[in-house]
Every structure is written in C-alpha cells, then in structure tokens.
Design an enzyme around this catalytic site. Structure first.
Site, PDB file in Angstrom:
ATOM      1  N   GLY A  46       0.841  -1.190   0.000  1.00  0.00           N
ATOM      2  CA  GLY A  46       0.000   0.000   0.000  1.00  0.00           C
ATOM      3  C   GLY A  46       0.876   1.240   0.000  1.00  0.00           C
ATOM      4  O   GLY A  46       2.050   1.181   0.396  1.00  0.00           O
ATOM      5  N   GLN A  51       3.231   9.997   1.092  1.00  0.00           N
ATOM      6  CA  GLN A  51       4.498   9.274   1.104  1.00  0.00           C
ATOM      7  C   GLN A  51       5.355   9.563  -0.127  1.00  0.00           C
ATOM      8  O   GLN A  51       6.547   9.254  -0.134  1.00  0.00           O
ATOM      9  CB  GLN A  51       4.261   7.759   1.218  1.00  0.00           C
ATOM     10  CG  GLN A  51       3.721   7.349   2.582  1.00  0.00           C
ATOM     11  CD  GLN A  51       3.472   5.854   2.646  1.00  0.00           C
ATOM     12  OE1 GLN A  51       2.472   5.363   2.142  1.00  0.00           O
ATOM     13  NE2 GLN A  51       4.400   5.117   3.246  1.00  0.00           N
ATOM     14  N   CYS A  88       5.884  -0.200   7.090  1.00  0.00           N
ATOM     15  CA  CYS A  88       5.548   1.052   6.408  1.00  0.00           C
ATOM     16  C   CYS A  88       6.720   1.396   5.497  1.00  0.00           C
ATOM     17  O   CYS A  88       7.868   1.361   5.929  1.00  0.00           O
ATOM     18  CB  CYS A  88       5.335   2.162   7.433  1.00  0.00           C
ATOM     19  SG  CYS A  88       4.984   3.765   6.676  1.00  0.00           S
ATOM     20  N   LEU A  89       6.424   1.725   4.247  1.00  0.00           N
ATOM     21  CA  LEU A  89       7.494   2.022   3.286  1.00  0.00           C
ATOM     22  C   LEU A  89       8.271   3.279   3.676  1.00  0.00           C
ATOM     23  O   LEU A  89       9.374   3.498   3.180  1.00  0.00           O
ATOM     24  CB  LEU A  89       6.917   2.161   1.876  1.00  0.00           C
ATOM     25  CG  LEU A  89       6.348   0.860   1.287  1.00  0.00           C
ATOM     26  CD1 LEU A  89       5.662   1.135  -0.039  1.00  0.00           C
ATOM     27  CD2 LEU A  89       7.433  -0.189   1.114  1.00  0.00           C
ATOM     28  N   HIS A 130      -4.135   1.866   7.833  1.00  0.00           N
ATOM     29  CA  HIS A 130      -2.781   2.434   7.784  1.00  0.00           C
ATOM     30  C   HIS A 130      -2.723   3.593   6.792  1.00  0.00           C
ATOM     31  O   HIS A 130      -2.158   4.655   7.081  1.00  0.00           O
ATOM     32  CB  HIS A 130      -1.800   1.318   7.393  1.00  0.00           C
ATOM     33  CG  HIS A 130      -0.361   1.722   7.332  1.00  0.00           C
ATOM     34  ND1 HIS A 130       0.588   1.281   8.241  1.00  0.00           N
ATOM     35  CD2 HIS A 130       0.299   2.527   6.466  1.00  0.00           C
ATOM     36  CE1 HIS A 130       1.765   1.818   7.931  1.00  0.00           C
ATOM     37  NE2 HIS A 130       1.614   2.566   6.859  1.00  0.00           N
ATOM     38  N   GLU A 131      -3.331   3.383   5.598  1.00  0.00           N
ATOM     39  CA  GLU A 131      -3.243   4.416   4.550  1.00  0.00           C
ATOM     40  C   GLU A 131      -4.126   5.622   4.889  1.00  0.00           C
ATOM     41  O   GLU A 131      -3.736   6.769   4.643  1.00  0.00           O
ATOM     42  CB  GLU A 131      -3.619   3.841   3.182  1.00  0.00           C
ATOM     43  CG  GLU A 131      -2.817   2.630   2.730  1.00  0.00           C
ATOM     44  CD  GLU A 131      -1.305   2.792   2.814  1.00  0.00           C
ATOM     45  OE1 GLU A 131      -0.813   3.929   2.842  1.00  0.00           O
ATOM     46  OE2 GLU A 131      -0.619   1.749   2.877  1.00  0.00           O
ATOM     47  N   HIS A 134      -2.277   7.750   7.127  1.00  0.00           N
ATOM     48  CA  HIS A 134      -1.292   8.588   6.430  1.00  0.00           C
ATOM     49  C   HIS A 134      -1.926   9.898   5.953  1.00  0.00           C
ATOM     50  O   HIS A 134      -1.293  10.948   5.973  1.00  0.00           O
ATOM     51  CB  HIS A 134      -0.716   7.856   5.214  1.00  0.00           C
ATOM     52  CG  HIS A 134       0.511   7.046   5.504  1.00  0.00           C
ATOM     53  ND1 HIS A 134       1.645   7.570   6.088  1.00  0.00           N
ATOM     54  CD2 HIS A 134       0.797   5.738   5.284  1.00  0.00           C
ATOM     55  CE1 HIS A 134       2.566   6.622   6.219  1.00  0.00           C
ATOM     56  NE2 HIS A 134       2.077   5.491   5.737  1.00  0.00           N
TER      57      HIS A 134
HETATM   58 ZN    ZN Z   1       2.972   3.657   5.715  1.00  0.00          ZN
END
Ligand code: ZN
Length: 186
Positions: A46, A51, A88-89, A130-131, A134
């Site tokens: 995701g 991000q 998380c990226l 999670h998204e 963000h």
């Molecule tokens: Zn993340």
C-alpha cells in the site's frame, strides 16, 4: 508516469494532514498511476500520496493480487481487533506489532469521481486503516502501545536511514529488503 522517491519518517509531509481531492482530472489519474508504480517497485502492499510528497487524500494498495485505489476515504471499523506485524514504506525494513480493527469499510471515490465502497478484513483492513492514517498525518508508531512504541523508536533511531529524511530537499533512495517486510510494507 514514473516511480517516485518515497519520503522517510522525519519528513514533515508525513505528519501533515492531506487535502481533499476536488478535481477528478488527468492529474489525479497520473497521481494514482505514479503511486501504483512506486508501490510495486518498492515492493509494497500500500502507498499513500503524502508518502511521495503529494498532500492529497489518495492511496493505493496491492493485496491478494488485487490493485485498488481510493480518493477522499472515510472509514467504519469493527470493534473486533486484530494483532500482527505491520510495516511502512516510510520506515524501510522495519515491522512491528500494531493493533488494528479486524474489519474496515472504506467509503470514497475512484479516480473518475464515482462513489465506491471497499470492505476488507485482516491485511486489507489493516492497509485501509494504515493508509487513511497517512492522509491524516498519523503514523503506525502512533497506533502502538507505549511499550511497543519505545521498542520501535529504538530500532528506528538505530536504522541506517534514520536522519536522512528531506534534508535540503534531498530525498535519499533506500533499498528496501523485500525479505524483511515480505513486500507488505504500507
Ligand atoms: Zn505507511
């Protein structure tokens, strides 16, 4: 349509609430395409627009071989919770136990402005939460209990990428190990 650099923890854009999308235009479709390509290149499960430095309420996912995207989402969550690791990226190569609702219903729009409803449990529910976080400038470390957050912050401070975020506009390229996160970074 390009793979973008992923912003790291420490970049102010990650703790800034994103703006609602008002124009469902070609620019938005390019953003969804860039997000999707960047997520797949990472690889991740995701990715949210902040991000890649774009302060708009848009995210994408790639879960169980299904690609999805959502614009201007709102969430309804089950009371039933799930435990499990989350990555998380924007925190490369780390994952931590993060409690989440077991089931999520997300309402929003697709990139053409049509209303859509996405329902998920387990990983998809975790991803939707999670998204959406963000988009509100909330990070997974904010969802951990204080003991887990302490452990996480120690590992984050010891990671080789810590402190590299957004210095003088420089966005470092970090090699993400698909091994550590199993490609499930969000
Ligand atoms: Zn993340």
């Amino acid at each position: 349509m390009t793979v973008q650099s992923i912003r790291l923890f420490g970049d102010p854009v990650l703790v800034t609430p994103a703006n609602p999308v008002t124009d469902f235009d070609k620019e938005l479709r390019n953003l969804v395409s860039d997000l999707t390509q960047t997520m797949q290149a990472a690889p991740g499960a995701g990715l949210a627009a902040p991000q890649i430095g774009v302060p708009l309420r848009v995210f994408v996912w790639d879960i169980d071989d299904e690609l999805g995207h959502l614009v201007n989402p709102t969430l309804d969550l089950s009371e039933e919770m799930q435990e499990g690791e989350e990555g998380c990226l924007s925190f490369p190569n780390l994952s931590f136990d993060t409690p989440r609702a077991f089931r999520a219903v997300a309402k929003g729009f697709n990139m053409y402005g049509d209303p859509v409803v996405v329902e998920g449990t387990e990983l998809l529910a975790r991803c939707l939460q999670h998204e959406t976080d963000h988009l509100n400038g909330v990070l997974f470390i904010d969802r951990m209990n204080s003991e887990q957050r302490k452990i996480a912050m120690k590992e984050i401070r010891e990671s080789d990428w810590f402190g590299l975020a957004n210095q003088n506009g420089f966005v470092p390229k970090i090699k993400i190990s698909p091994h550590n996160t199993h490609g499930q970074g969000l």
